[in-house]
Design an enzyme around this catalytic site. Structure first.
Site, PDB file in Angstrom:
ATOM      1  N   SER A   1     -31.682  -6.232  26.898  1.00 30.86           N
ATOM      2  CA  SER A   1     -32.086  -5.065  27.674  1.00 30.86           C
ATOM      3  C   SER A   1     -33.545  -4.706  27.348  1.00 30.86           C
ATOM      4  CB  SER A   1     -31.129  -3.903  27.418  1.00 30.86           C
ATOM      5  OG  SER A   1     -31.294  -2.877  28.362  1.00 30.86           O
TER       6      SER A   1
ATOM      7  N   ASP B   1     -23.343  -6.668  35.765  1.00 30.57           N
ATOM      8  CA  ASP B   1     -24.465  -5.905  35.223  1.00 30.57           C
ATOM      9  C   ASP B   1     -25.159  -5.226  36.401  1.00 30.57           C
ATOM     10  OD1 ASP B   1     -26.818  -4.907  34.118  1.00 30.57           O
ATOM     11  OD2 ASP B   1     -27.172  -6.664  32.859  1.00 30.57           O
TER      12      ASP B   1
ATOM     13  N   HIS C   1     -23.444  -4.481  31.756  1.00 31.04           N
ATOM     14  CA  HIS C   1     -24.735  -4.611  31.072  1.00 31.04           C
ATOM     15  C   HIS C   1     -24.604  -4.637  29.557  1.00 31.04           C
ATOM     16  CE1 HIS C   1     -29.026  -4.200  30.432  1.00 31.04           C
ATOM     17  NE2 HIS C   1     -28.813  -3.142  29.670  1.00 31.04           N
TER      18      HIS C   1
END
Length: 322
Positions: A131, A267, A296
């Site tokens: 991320s 995601d 995610h």
């Protein structure tokens, strides 16, 4: 006993992209392992911290990867910096009333580069992040201040999606209306984007999910600073590897770094096809798709579902050029 250090570097004046100055940049970090082992630089996500490994009493957020044997503690040394702007020990609005009003992803990466140099490292054997951590990895690769042998980018793309920015703006408005309750709402909203609807249906009844959301919101508002969260939302929104650059493909295309990207089913923020497209900009690239249905947050959970791919990638020594 493995060497374990948590400390704070004081790096002097630091000027941000916006021209603001931190008088004495502080950078909190964790280092575990022995000098001479291959260096793994781990970049943490939005509300994460520098405690990748942690202690027996307070295990770090990726200890399962390390102790699970996918990146064994005796094979590597691990270094993680708490990003500036975060409330966990590095310079931030939480501790510095004069902290810059505008901070970008490139600022936090510049600070990390200063930290790596100060600690005496000149090469990164493995660069890894998920991320926001994956976004940091992209900037580190573009800047090329250090040779990087292998890079692993999880659930991240070459720019923050419009979908993500929309949720960030709602969170920002909620916090600006009311710091405490706004933080709770922001976290509850964030969790809906971090997990998939399938994972919620599998885990909760309709009544249970309401209590779960409230629990996550209440925990977050007690443990995370609102000003720091606003700073980091701006950092996340600033991410665009191509911003004011025309040579990104050229730079990535000539790197000898072996890059692995990994996307996760459902995601919402950074879909698998966009994660793949980011990795495809590099000369040496492998991509894995994880059908885990968590969403995610898959890179923080269910390690046995995807970490074998990581283990294999780190062991491979020969790569075909595209």
């Amino acid at each position: 006993m493995t060497n374990y250090t948590v400390d704070t570097l004081e790096l002097g004046p630091f000027t941000t992209e916006s021209g603001e100055t931190i008088l004495n940049l502080k950078l909190r970090y964790e280092h575990v392992g022995y000098q001479g082992q291959p260096l793994v630089l781990v970049c943490h996500a939005l509300t994460g911290n520098h405690l990748t490994y942690g202690t027996d009493d307070n295990p770090g957020w990726w200890r399962g990867i390390i102790d699970g044997g996918y990146m064994p503690i005796h094979d590597y040394q691990f270094l993680t910096f708490n990003v500036i702007g975060s409330p966990y020990g590095s310079s931030s609005a939480h501790t510095d009333a004069d902290f810059p009003k505008h901070l970008t992803l490139r600022d936090i990466v510049h600070a990390i580069e200063l930290g790596i140099k100060t600690l005496g490292f000149d090469r990164i054997n493995i660069l890894i992040g998920g991320s926001l951590g994956g976004m940091q990895a992209l900037e580190l690769l573009y800047n090329h201040k250090f040779e990087v042998d292998k890079a692993v980018i999880l659930a991240a793309t070459d720019k923050t999606s419009s979908y993500s920015r929309a949720f960030n703006e709602i969170a920002r408005q909620a916090i600006q209306l009311d710091h405490s309750e706004g933080m709770s709402i922001a976290r509850q909203l964030g969790f809906l984007t971090y997990r998939s609807s399938k994972s919620y249906d599998r885990r909760f009844t309709p009544d249970q999910v309401v209590n779960y959301q409230k629990h996550q919101g209440n925990k977050f508002k007690k443990n995370f600073d609102p000003l720091s969260y606003l700073t980091l939302l701006d950092v996340l929104d600033s991410h665009d590897i191509d911003r004011d650059r025309k040579d990104v493909d050229e730079v990535f295309g000539r790197l000898d770094t072996k890059v692995m990207t990994m996307g996760f089913t459902d995601d919402l923020l950074y879909p698998d096809d966009l994660v793949y497209a980011t990795g495809a900009r590099f000369k040496y690239h492998k991509h894995f798709f994880v059908p885990d249905n968590v969403g995610h947050d898959g890179f923080l959970l269910n390690f046995n579902d995807w970490a074998p791919n990581l283990y294999h990638f780190l062991k491979v020594s020969k790569f075909k050029r595209k």
